[in-house]
Design an enzyme around this catalytic site. Structure first.
Site, PDB file in Angstrom:
ATOM      1  N   ASP A 154      -4.043   3.315  -0.052  1.00 11.51           N
ATOM      2  CA  ASP A 154      -5.075   3.341   0.985  1.00 11.51           C
ATOM      3  C   ASP A 154      -5.420   1.965   1.529  1.00 11.51           C
ATOM      4  OD1 ASP A 154      -6.419   2.330  -1.388  1.00 11.51           O
ATOM      5  OD2 ASP A 154      -8.293   2.678  -0.315  1.00 11.51           O
ATOM      6  N   LYS A 209       5.736  -5.573  -6.122  1.00 18.71           N
ATOM      7  CA  LYS A 209       5.704  -6.789  -5.287  1.00 18.71           C
ATOM      8  C   LYS A 209       5.811  -7.988  -6.220  1.00 18.71           C
ATOM      9  CE  LYS A 209       1.948  -5.590  -2.444  1.00 18.71           C
ATOM     10  NZ  LYS A 209       0.845  -6.002  -1.547  1.00 18.71           N
ATOM     11  N   PHE A 252       0.773  -5.908   2.897  1.00 21.25           N
ATOM     12  CA  PHE A 252      -0.174  -4.876   2.473  1.00 21.25           C
ATOM     13  C   PHE A 252       0.295  -3.528   2.988  1.00 21.25           C
ATOM     14  CE2 PHE A 252      -3.937  -2.262   2.378  1.00 21.25           C
ATOM     15  CZ  PHE A 252      -4.411  -2.544   1.111  1.00 21.25           C
ATOM     16  N   VAL A 253       0.603  -2.635   2.076  1.00 21.57           N
ATOM     17  CA  VAL A 253       1.188  -1.343   2.453  1.00 21.57           C
ATOM     18  C   VAL A 253       0.205  -0.185   2.245  1.00 21.57           C
ATOM     19  CG1 VAL A 253       3.583  -2.055   2.110  1.00 21.57           C
ATOM     20  CG2 VAL A 253       2.313  -1.104   0.173  1.00 21.57           C
ATOM     21  N   ASP A 296       1.063  -5.499  -8.141  1.00 21.54           N
ATOM     22  CA  ASP A 296       0.887  -6.633  -7.245  1.00 21.54           C
ATOM     23  C   ASP A 296       0.713  -7.872  -8.151  1.00 21.54           C
ATOM     24  OD1 ASP A 296       0.371  -7.786  -4.720  1.00 21.54           O
ATOM     25  OD2 ASP A 296      -1.766  -7.450  -4.889  1.00 21.54           O
ATOM     26  N   GLU A 314       1.818   4.390 -11.997  1.00 19.62           N
ATOM     27  CA  GLU A 314       1.027   3.544 -11.091  1.00 19.62           C
ATOM     28  C   GLU A 314       1.635   3.577  -9.696  1.00 19.62           C
ATOM     29  OE1 GLU A 314      -1.388   1.669 -10.269  1.00 19.62           O
ATOM     30  OE2 GLU A 314      -2.113   0.394 -11.889  1.00 19.62           O
TER      31      GLU A 314
HETATM   32  P1  5GP Z   1      -2.756  -5.682  -9.224  1.00 18.49           P
HETATM   33  O1  5GP Z   1      -3.792  -5.650 -10.312  1.00 18.49           O
HETATM   34  O2  5GP Z   1      -1.346  -5.505  -9.709  1.00 18.49           O
HETATM   35  O3  5GP Z   1      -2.930  -6.912  -8.370  1.00 18.49           O
HETATM   36  O4  5GP Z   1      -3.120  -4.540  -8.223  1.00 18.49           O
HETATM   37  C1  5GP Z   1      -2.795  -3.246  -8.420  1.00 18.49           C
HETATM   38  C2  5GP Z   1      -3.618  -2.363  -7.540  1.00 18.49           C
HETATM   39  O5  5GP Z   1      -3.978  -3.010  -6.321  1.00 18.49           O
HETATM   40  C3  5GP Z   1      -2.792  -1.169  -7.139  1.00 18.49           C
HETATM   41  O6  5GP Z   1      -2.925  -0.137  -8.069  1.00 18.49           O
HETATM   42  C4  5GP Z   1      -3.370  -0.852  -5.768  1.00 18.49           C
HETATM   43  O7  5GP Z   1      -4.483   0.001  -5.902  1.00 18.49           O
HETATM   44  C5  5GP Z   1      -3.823  -2.177  -5.217  1.00 18.49           C
HETATM   45  N1  5GP Z   1      -2.808  -2.776  -4.310  1.00 18.49           N
HETATM   46  C6  5GP Z   1      -1.999  -3.832  -4.545  1.00 18.49           C
HETATM   47  N2  5GP Z   1      -1.206  -4.088  -3.483  1.00 18.49           N
HETATM   48  C7  5GP Z   1      -1.514  -3.141  -2.571  1.00 18.49           C
HETATM   49  C8  5GP Z   1      -0.996  -2.858  -1.259  1.00 18.49           C
HETATM   50  O8  5GP Z   1      -0.098  -3.490  -0.690  1.00 18.49           O
HETATM   51  N3  5GP Z   1      -1.551  -1.795  -0.631  1.00 18.49           N
HETATM   52  C9  5GP Z   1      -2.550  -1.042  -1.192  1.00 18.49           C
HETATM   53  N4  5GP Z   1      -3.000  -0.021  -0.465  1.00 18.49           N
HETATM   54  N5  5GP Z   1      -3.032  -1.278  -2.408  1.00 18.49           N
HETATM   55  C10 5GP Z   1      -2.527  -2.327  -3.091  1.00 18.49           C
END
Ligand code: 5GP
Length: 185
Positions: free
Chosen positions: A164, A136, A157-158, A108, A104
């Site tokens: 992307d 994170k 947000f990276v 987040d 992955e």
């Molecule tokens: P989660 O379900 O853990 O909240 O989110 C995971 C997905 O959210 C990651 O695979 C990614 O696609 C997107 N995501 C989470 N944080 C970021 C971020 O800081 N930057 C970007 N570009 N995508 C993020």
């Protein structure tokens, strides 16, 4: 949305340089080479965000393995998680009784990975582990942590190295914090 023609103009701060990423990916590859020696794992790329990391990582793993691709998304064209997870492409092969490594880009809230693990565990793999380039932890909404993690990063947000914003910036060679001017106002 207010994106610049030169994508580097939208980077507020470089968080991880190309060199740092390369060194860490090499270390992760060495660890995985040890842990998966003789196990012939199936390494699953979670598209599209993990594609650059996956491509570099598998070339640092020195053992017999197979590659698979899966399309899953929890984000729309925004910076906040929608909570909605969509599978756009499933893997093409059976993982039953196989060792699986999920690759992955970033964890987040953890909801995407939680959903994915639940889904793949139903197929009864011999084992399933997760590798994440970025973590994170401050943002976690569930009890999921990666088995292997590249870097722990702050709550920002990276973009870059596969990550992307609205489909852009994946081709940056480094990971940077997106300038809020792009999505604010
Ligand atoms: P989660 O379900 O853990 O909240 O989110 C995971 C997905 O959210 C990651 O695979 C990614 O696609 C997107 N995501 C989470 N944080 C970021 C971020 O800081 N930057 C970007 N570009 N995508 C993020």
């Amino acid at each position: 949305m207010n994106i610049s023609e030169n994508m580097r103009d939208d980077v507020q701060e470089v968080l991880l340089t190309e060199e740092r990423i390369k060194a860490r990916v090499k270390e992760l590859g060495q660890q995985l080479s040890k842990d998966y020696a003789g196990k012939h794992p199936i390494v699953v790329c979670v598209m599209k965000g993990a594609v650059n990391f996956f491509s570099d990582l598998v070339r640092e793993i020195d053992c017999q393995l197979e590659l698979e691709f899966m399309g899953i998304s929890s984000y729309g064209n925004g910076v906040k998680t929608s909570g909605i997870i969509r599978i756009s492409k499933d893997i093409d092969t059976s993982i039953t009784n196989r060792h699986v490594i999920i690759v992955e880009d970033i964890i987040d809230s953890g909801l995407t990975l939680k959903h994915l693990l639940k889904l793949l565990e139903q197929r009864e793999p011999a084992s399933i582990k997760t590798v994440c380039l970025l973590d994170k932890p401050e943002r976690r909404q569930c009890d999921i942590n990666p088995d292997y993690s590249g870097f722990t990063i702050p709550n920002a947000f990276v973009i870059g190295y596969g990550l992307d914003y609205a489909g852009y910036y994946r081709n940056l060679k480094y990971v940077g914090i997106l300038d809020p001017k792009v999505y604010e106002g």
